[in-house]
Scaffold this active site. Structure first.
Site, mmCIF file in Angstrom:
data_model
loop_
_atom_site.group_PDB
_atom_site.id
_atom_site.type_symbol
_atom_site.label_atom_id
_atom_site.label_comp_id
_atom_site.label_asym_id
_atom_site.label_seq_id
_atom_site.Cartn_x
_atom_site.Cartn_y
_atom_site.Cartn_z
ATOM 1 N N HIS A 4 -33.744 -20.845 -11.584
ATOM 2 C CA HIS A 4 -34.016 -22.379 -10.888
ATOM 3 C C HIS A 4 -34.695 -21.608 -10.106
ATOM 4 O O HIS A 4 -35.882 -22.632 -8.984
ATOM 5 C CB HIS A 4 -33.193 -23.765 -10.926
ATOM 6 C CG HIS A 4 -33.462 -24.051 -12.240
ATOM 7 N ND1 HIS A 4 -31.837 -25.064 -13.047
ATOM 8 C CD2 HIS A 4 -33.898 -23.815 -13.429
ATOM 9 C CE1 HIS A 4 -32.733 -25.113 -14.262
ATOM 10 N NE2 HIS A 4 -33.011 -24.746 -14.416
ATOM 11 N N HIS A 30 -40.413 -19.508 -22.227
ATOM 12 C CA HIS A 30 -40.375 -19.775 -20.692
ATOM 13 C C HIS A 30 -41.292 -17.606 -20.824
ATOM 14 O O HIS A 30 -42.362 -17.768 -19.889
ATOM 15 C CB HIS A 30 -39.436 -18.895 -20.329
ATOM 16 C CG HIS A 30 -37.948 -19.929 -19.950
ATOM 17 N ND1 HIS A 30 -38.315 -20.645 -18.666
ATOM 18 C CD2 HIS A 30 -37.191 -21.586 -20.531
ATOM 19 C CE1 HIS A 30 -38.365 -21.826 -18.695
ATOM 20 N NE2 HIS A 30 -37.635 -21.986 -19.401
#
Length: 401
Positions: free
Chosen positions: A250, A377
């Site tokens: 993150h 992703h």
């Protein structure tokens, strides 16, 4: 030379991921996508579950396929998914998107900001790709996020609510990060300045203001007044959605978003903070013994969960590609991350990415479940790397390998 510094190498990886899911992911009987494909060989292990995030990510993925001049079937696949998203997942009585369906029957109507963010992202990419109905879906998702989740007092988004829209006290990093991503996409798709302004507000509040309480690192879990809840799920380190600790992935993902914001805003802090967050991701998260980035760590970089997740590495690839436009040092990380992915995380037979490996890069299970990662992703970050290559080809100059 790293082949992923070339258009051909990136396009090959991009198409491999799309080809892994198509056509088996399309369900023409129930509708929507069958996202539960075994990552080893592609067999379908669950034909009925429809997860809001998986549906939205599928629309996003095939819309990117259209935008990247991918296979001709991407347009049909995006249209197919958007129709299901706008009809089966939408609860017209309560004005929100249902989280989980069995076929077309709702089984979990919890309202997650995270899920609504992905609807906005999917609709934005579909609008860019010219998919019918995308603008209306974008406007609807935007309205729900604004009316139900936006907290003007803290200038951040609440995390979840009941089906009747009773907000929970929990506040989370992840939902705000993905709303920021979706707002950036909505800005690109519509040209409306308000989306960019809100993305900037969320990024500024979270990555600069909120993180002051944790020495600039990104904590995941917060109270209703945005104080870090440092003990949240401390007894459940492997919680699927809300693990304790700092997530290097993150930090890299926020670095990517700040670098994208810097393309539209001139404030120097955006790139400065992007570099800080990427550097924190690799300084805290890189496993010097076995390679790869840990899943979660404590503030000193000691691993809490040492597993290696595919999505973590793709986000770091996207961030390093963007940051390499202004600093050559990030090309070294771009190359190292791709090398690690090629050696361990990319299925050598099909080109899809494994969800999770152990610290020593062994597969510890089939990684089955309703909340799957249908290629969002790797596709997103391949696409970003292709954009860097097209817009700033000198950044990937093979002479600098």
């Amino acid at each position: 030379m790293n082949i992923y510094r070339t258009r051909a190498g990136l396009r090959h990886q991009f198409r491999d991921v799309l080809n892994f899911y198509y056509p088996d992911c399309l369900d023409t009987a129930v509708g929507g996508y069958v996202a539960q494909l075994d990552e080893r060989d592609g067999h379908v292990y669950d034909t009925q579950t429809r997860h809001l995030v998986a549906t939205a990510r599928g629309v996003h993925n095939f819309s990117l396929g259209v935008l990247a001049d991918g296979p001709h079937w991407c347009r049909y696949a995006a249209e197919h998914g958007l129709q299901f998203l706008s009809s089966a997942h939408w609860d017209d009585d309560r004005q929100g998107y249902d989280w989980l369906l069995e076929g077309r029957t709702p089984t979990d109507r919890t309202r997650y900001c995270y899920g609504h963010a992905f609807v906005l992202l999917a609709a934005a990419r579909a609008l860019q790709a010219g998919i019918p109905g995308a603008r209306g879906e974008l406007e609807r998702a935007d309205r729900v996020l604004e009316d139900r989740f936006w907290d003007s007092e803290y200038e951040l988004y609440a995390d979840q609510a009941s089906s009747e829209w009773d907000l929970a006290a929990y506040r989370g990093q992840n939902a705000n990060m993905h709303v920021c991503e979706a707002l950036l996409a909505a800005s690109e798709a519509t040209g409306e300045p308000r989306f960019l302004e809100r993305a900037y507000t969320v990024a500024n509040r979270f990555t600069r203001d909120v993180t002051q309480a944790t020495d600039g690192l990104l904590w995941e879990h917060y109270t209703a007044d945005w104080e870090p809840d440092l003990s949240y799920n401390e007894d459940s380190p492997r919680h699927q959605f809300r693990p304790p600790g700092y997530q290097p992935g993150h930090h890299a993902e926020w670095a990517k978003l700040l670098a994208l914001l810097a393309d539209h805003r001139s404030e120097p802090w955006l790139l400065e903070r992007a570099r800080e967050l990427f550097d924190a991701a690799v300084d805290l998260g890189w496993d010097d013994e076995y390679g790869g980035l840990y899943y979660t760590v404590d503030a000193d970089g000691e691993p809490i969960v040492a597993d290696k997740y595919g999505w973590v590495h793709t986000e770091a690839i996207g961030a390093s590609a963007l940051l390499s436009r202004t600093d050559d040092d990030y090309l070294e990380w771009y190359d190292r991350l791709w090398e690690h992915a090629r050696d361990h995380l990319i299925n050598p037979r099909y080109g899809n990415w494994y969800e999770r490996l152990t610290r020593t890069h062994e597969r510890d299970g089939p990684n089955h479940g309703p909340a799957v990662e249908p290629g969002y992703h790797p596709l997103t970050n391949c696409w970003l790397a292709m954009r860097v290559l097209e817009e700033a080809p000198a950044a990937f100059d093979s002479g600098r390998c």
